[in-house]
Design a protein around this motif. Structure first.
Motif, mmCIF file in Angstrom:
data_model
loop_
_atom_site.group_PDB
_atom_site.id
_atom_site.type_symbol
_atom_site.label_atom_id
_atom_site.label_comp_id
_atom_site.label_asym_id
_atom_site.label_seq_id
_atom_site.Cartn_x
_atom_site.Cartn_y
_atom_site.Cartn_z
ATOM 1 N N PRO A 683 0.853 -1.192 0.000
ATOM 2 C CA PRO A 683 0.000 0.000 0.000
ATOM 3 C C PRO A 683 0.886 1.237 0.000
ATOM 4 N N ASP A 684 0.596 2.180 -0.868
ATOM 5 C CA ASP A 684 1.540 3.272 -1.112
ATOM 6 C C ASP A 684 1.828 4.099 0.139
ATOM 7 N N ALA A 685 0.811 4.364 0.938
ATOM 8 C CA ALA A 685 1.037 5.147 2.158
ATOM 9 C C ALA A 685 1.994 4.419 3.088
ATOM 10 N N ALA A 686 1.848 3.097 3.190
ATOM 11 C CA ALA A 686 2.747 2.316 4.041
ATOM 12 C C ALA A 686 4.143 2.246 3.443
ATOM 13 N N PHE A 687 4.229 2.103 2.132
ATOM 14 C CA PHE A 687 5.532 2.011 1.464
ATOM 15 C C PHE A 687 6.403 3.215 1.804
ATOM 16 N N ARG A 688 5.793 4.386 1.848
ATOM 17 C CA ARG A 688 6.546 5.608 2.107
ATOM 18 C C ARG A 688 6.822 5.849 3.590
ATOM 19 N N ASN A 689 6.276 5.006 4.452
ATOM 20 C CA ASN A 689 6.419 5.229 5.893
ATOM 21 C C ASN A 689 6.745 3.936 6.637
ATOM 22 N N THR A 690 7.554 3.089 6.008
ATOM 23 C CA THR A 690 7.918 1.805 6.603
ATOM 24 C C THR A 690 9.421 1.688 6.752
ATOM 25 N N SER A 691 9.845 1.152 7.878
ATOM 26 C CA SER A 691 11.267 0.928 8.116
ATOM 27 C C SER A 691 11.840 -0.035 7.094
ATOM 28 N N ARG A 692 13.013 0.292 6.583
ATOM 29 C CA ARG A 692 13.729 -0.606 5.667
ATOM 30 C C ARG A 692 14.678 -1.521 6.434
ATOM 31 N N ASN A 693 14.673 -1.452 7.743
ATOM 32 C CA ASN A 693 15.601 -2.266 8.524
ATOM 33 C C ASN A 693 14.921 -2.814 9.767
ATOM 34 N N TYR A 694 13.760 -3.437 9.533
ATOM 35 C CA TYR A 694 13.066 -4.111 10.625
ATOM 36 C C TYR A 694 12.435 -5.358 10.046
ATOM 37 N N ALA A 695 12.773 -6.502 10.618
ATOM 38 C CA ALA A 695 12.303 -7.780 10.086
ATOM 39 C C ALA A 695 10.864 -8.037 10.523
ATOM 40 N N GLY A 696 9.959 -8.076 9.572
ATOM 41 C CA GLY A 696 8.568 -8.406 9.876
ATOM 42 C C GLY A 696 8.420 -9.898 10.109
ATOM 43 N N TYR A 697 7.341 -10.473 9.618
ATOM 44 C CA TYR A 697 7.087 -11.888 9.902
ATOM 45 C C TYR A 697 8.191 -12.780 9.339
ATOM 46 N N ASN A 698 8.803 -13.533 10.229
ATOM 47 C CA ASN A 698 9.816 -14.536 9.886
ATOM 48 C C ASN A 698 10.261 -15.147 11.209
ATOM 49 N N THR A 699 9.730 -16.307 11.538
ATOM 50 C CA THR A 699 10.034 -16.903 12.846
ATOM 51 C C THR A 699 11.452 -17.453 12.926
ATOM 52 N N SER A 700 12.204 -17.399 11.823
ATOM 53 C CA SER A 700 13.615 -17.779 11.872
ATOM 54 C C SER A 700 14.479 -16.676 12.481
#
Length: 914
Positions: A683-700
């Motif tokens: 979503p464009d609003a999120a794309f412009r306001n999301t950290s590029r260095n935070y790991a989202g879902y990944n239980t590894s």
């Protein structure tokens, strides 16, 4: 002038509004009462009209035999046969029966939407979805006659990886017409020879199919938004080096239209979101196999509706066809388009408006009906429309283009049909009366099982077509099931903390941190708390518990698995009456971010779908997304991110919307948590306001690693020597309580180790935040995206909601019925943001959490049982040190330092019982 007036009205004091809408069940717990009123996770009621029976969940296909004596209902890998469907005692047969292995199903490999009887009623045809074939079924003997694959050569072109969607029988020609959503086409099959005779291109992701009464024309509703490209240079073996580490662009942006250069290569764009191959209805001349018309139905992306830019396509999904006019349900727009197919043009729209029925006009200004299946009377005067998100069937007068009334259904109606004599309506609902409890003292497991996707049954209703008086009674019932008008009675002191409506923002709470986690129920984490309505026997992740493995093997005793959760709940406030609207992550990550899952999301969630990045079938590069939101899923106004941006409220996202279809999740995918072989937009609003260095879902990836990422970026941006203003909302994903298989070498010897990792991360987060200067005006919300990992003695949807902050009551338990809509309502009211959809508008508002007498005491995190989880061992892989003394000290101001697969979750659920 109009925009100025609108903004002025939005900023009027909240107390100027005299009433608010809230769900009728706000003071009740979830309950199933098939003879009375059932309370849903949303706090809405369901009271299905007529005669209802419970059937397998998620019935997305419905067909009626020509004589009206048999109904066929299609689920995922299962179908229901209902004899004498209009009688008081219909005969229900499930194939296969509950308890029989999946291998005995005639639909092994899945199914999707399409089911139809032959003209004589003796033979039926069922879509096999992911398998790419059609099951030919003999009704009387209940046996498989044949299976027809859509794969193979047609007119010199070879097709592979087909996915069977809707289908219809063309009686006069003795042929079957089938949609292949993977290859974007309509397939014609000669039923005499069972050979494929033609393949006709359609728009993207063809979903709904109908014929004209003279069988000369076919109409296809396409719900796909884009055709998604493989990332250039990606092969099955080079994912670590060539896959995208972060989405290339935001949806509907210049970059997404034209493409973008990243790391020395060009990522192709997706084209125009209003292209006529996207979210459209195509007309096919069956005499020539040519497309003779393409119609863009509903509202276009980029238009302005009620002062808000449209970000979601119309999602045309189902069709009813008369002698000259065709009608299509536009789910996202809450309306129907009328197509004059003789003249090949759209001639009108039927808005599904409810204010003339007595509903508040504000309901018509927002969306939240989601029209799905529909049928048309023989005289073409009346349409019946299943409202997926409103738990009702709308009765529409065609001549006046108005809704004349509403008929109560179960939770999530999907299809509606008329009996041959048009005296009875047949209605299927995806979730029926809800789930109910799936464990605890005195619970007896039902035949279908206890996993949330199994215990929650759908419904099949037979309803005599109502007269005017009965329809008026039904309408009143539907509205009463959905909302109550609540007077605004609020003192000025409490108004400054949590306004009852989104007028002026709160003067006490200026910053919100919205923490979302994964897959836990209330009882399994907080069931031991004496102040809440819990079952301590189910609290497997609580304090002093026994850690067990397969076949009830005891590994540890007296273990404190999630001590911070109990501590936070005790120090601040928690709910024992909060429910996820979702069954699994594919729903949860929509609901949490303010997006109602539409028919495309729901149907895909209920069906097996295999992602194949390197397939020649373009639709195979998008079967479904688990932990993100795709352009096909967007609501008309979007969700929380778009709502905030419209009001110029600053926000920032850590980790949400990262798990798109086909994502690869490895321990080293630390910048965003996943890598993607296909270019999906955020979503464009999120794309412009999301950290590029935070790991989202990944239980590894350990949640401890995420906390290091979070505190580092937070310190740099908002606590550094020249801090930026802190955004008013932070969304943060901390996902490892999802759980995964034990990985002792990486610090996770037990399933409980993931829970302890998550618990410590949540404790660290609150410990850190409560020692920043923003704490004095902060609210922290902690919840789960879905409850599918566990069991609960009240309802399988009951989950965690904890609130913390100076203006949150201490040592308090809220019994107010709450759901995701309630959380969003709190956020919108605090920040002064107008509601986005019906669920925000009508949700309960848990005011009882708050106090106007602040307590600024910070939170002190504690370590979990070292036998369960050693944070240092989890960080060894990254050569990082777990510095507990530094964590305890808190921030140094001024200095700078595969989401859910329901099949796997079902297997894990039952494995715990071995």
């Amino acid at each position: 002038m109009k925009q100025t007036l609108y903004l002025f009205l939005l900023t009027l004091p909240a107390f100027a509004q005299k009433t608010t809408l809230q769900v009728p069940g706000r003071n009740r717990f979830c309950q199933i009462d098939t003879a009375g009123v059932s309370v849903l996770p949303s706090g809405r009621f369901v009271t299905p009209a007529g005669h209802a029976i419970r059937i397998t969940s998620d019935p997305y296909g419905l067909a009626l035999s020509p004589d009206g004596q048999t109904a066929l209902v299609l689920h995922d890998g299962v179908f229901s046969i209902i004899g004498q469907p209009g009688s008081a005692r219909p005969v229900l047969t499930r194939m296969p029966a509950f308890g029989q292995p999946d291998s005995q199903s005639l639909l092994t490999g899945g199914s999707f939407l399409g089911v139809a009887f032959g003209p004589d009623g003796k033979t039926a045809y069922l879509s096999q979805g992911d398998k790419g074939s059609v099951l030919v079924f003999e009704v009387a003997t209940r046996t498989k006659i044949a299976e027809i694959s859509l794969n193979g050569a047609v007119s010199g072109k070879n097709y592979t990886d087909s996915f069977t969607s809707d289908l219809v029988v063309n009686g006069p020609k003795n042929e079957l017409l089938v949609l292949d959503r993977a290859n974007f086409r309509l397939v014609r099959i000669d039923l005499n020879t069972r050979k494929l005779t033609a393949s006709v291109p359609t728009g993207r992701q063809p979903f709904g199919l109908r014929l004209s009464p003279d069988q000369k024309l076919a109409f296809v509703a396409n719900v796909g938004q884009y055709s998604y490209p493989l990332v250039p240079g990606v092969t099955p073996t080079n994912r670590d080096t060539m896959m995208l580490k972060f989405p290339a662009y935001g949806a509907h942006s210049k970059a997404s239209r034209e493409g973008v250069d990243i790391e020395g290569r060009h990522i192709p764009g997706l084209g125009d979101p209003n292209d006529d191959e996207a979210m459209s209805v195509w007309t096919i001349d069956l005499a020539t196999n040519r497309v003779v018309a393409r119609h863009k139905t509903g509202v276009r992306i980029g238009e302005m509706i009620e002062e808000a830019e449209v970000v979601g396509g119309s999602s045309p999904n189902s069709l009813a066809v008369g002698r000259n006019l065709a009608y299509v349900t536009n789910a996202t727009n809450d309306n129907l388009s009328i197509i004059d197919y003789r003249k090949h043009r759209i001639v009108g729209t039927i808005p599904l408006r409810l204010s003339r029925l007595g509903a508040p006009p504000v309901l018509d200004k927002l969306r939240g009906l989601m029209p799905f299946g529909l049928c048309l009377t023989k005289d073409e005067k009346t349409l019946y429309v299943a409202l997926l998100a409103f738990n009702a069937v709308a009765v529409v007068d065609v001549a006046s283009r108005r809704v004349e009334g509403l008929i109560p259904t179960g939770w999530g109606p999907t299809r509606v049909l008329l009996s041959p004599d048009e005296t009875t309506l047949y209605i299927t609902s995806a979730r029926g009366y809800g789930a109910g409890p799936n464990g605890g003292k005195g619970f007896v497991a039902p035949p279908q099982g206890t996993y949330i996707g199994d215990i929650q049954l759908g419904t099949f209703q037979s309803v005599p077509v109502p007269d005017v008086a009965r329809l008026a009674q039904y309408t009143r019932q539907v509205l009463a099931n959905t909302y109550e008008t609540v007077p605004v009675q609020q003192a000025a002191t409490s108004q400054k903390v949590l306004p009852m409506v989104p007028g002026l923002p709160s003067s006490a709470i200026r910053y919100i941190v919205y923490i979302t986690k994964e897959n836990r129920t209330y009882d399994e984490v907080l069931g031991q708390l004496p102040t809440g309505r819990g079952d301590s026997t189910l609290a497997r992740f609580g304090l002093g518990v026994t850690v067990r493995g397969k076949k009830d093997t005891v590994y540890l005793t007296g273990a404190d698995v999630m001590p911070n959760h109990s501590r936070i709940a005790g120090q601040f406030a928690f709910s024992d009456n909060f429910y996820c609207d979702s069954d699994a992550s594919i729903h949860g990550h929509h609901w949490m971010m303010g997006t109602i899952p539409n028919e495309w999301v729901e149907a895909n969630a209920a069906s097996t779908g295999t992602f194949k990045a390197f397939s020649a079938a373009p639709g195979r590069r998008f079967p479904k997304t688990t932990g993100a939101i795709d352009p096909e899923d967007y609501n008309e106004r979007g969700g929380i991110w778009e709502a905030l941006e419209r009001r110029r409220i600053r926000f920032y996202n850590f980790g949400q919307a990262n798990e798109y279809a086909g994502s690869f999740e490895e321990p080293h995918n630390t910048p965003f948590g996943t890598a993607h072989p296909v270019s999906f937009p955020m979503p464009d609003a999120a794309f412009r306001n999301t950290s590029r260095n935070y790991a989202g879902y990944n239980t590894s990836i350990p949640d401890q690693f995420r906390m290091d990422q979070f505190t580092t970026e937070f310190t740099k941006k908002w606590l550094g020597r020249k801090p930026q203003p802190l955004p008013q909302l932070l969304t943060v994903m901390i996902p490892n309580d999802h759980g995964a298989s034990p990985r002792p070498a990486f610090g996770y010897p037990y399933l409980q180790s993931y829970m302890a990792d998550n618990d410590l991360a949540v404790g660290r987060m609150l410990h850190f935040l409560s020692r920043t200067p923003y704490w004095k005006n902060m609210l922290v919300i902690i919840t789960e995206d879905d409850p599918q990992g566990g069991v609960d003695h009240v309802d399988a949807h009951r989950s965690l909601l904890m609130l913390a902050g100076p203006y949150v009551k201490r040592n308090y338990v809220s019994h107010t019925h709450a759901n995701f809509g309630s959380i969003l309502k709190v956020i919108y009211n605090l920040l002064g943001v107008p509601y986005v959809n019906h669920y925000d508008l009508t949700a309960s508002l848990p005011q009882d959490f708050f106090t106007d007498k602040p307590d600024f005491t910070p939170y002190d995190a504690v370590l979990p049982d070292a036998r369960v989880f050693n944070p240092q061992k989890a960080l060894d892989y990254y050569k990082k040190t777990f510095d507990w003394p530094a964590i305890q000290r808190g921030p140094l101001m001024g200095d700078v330092p595969k989401m859910d697969d329901p099949r796997q979750q079902r297997a894990e659920h039952y494995r715990q019982k071995e």
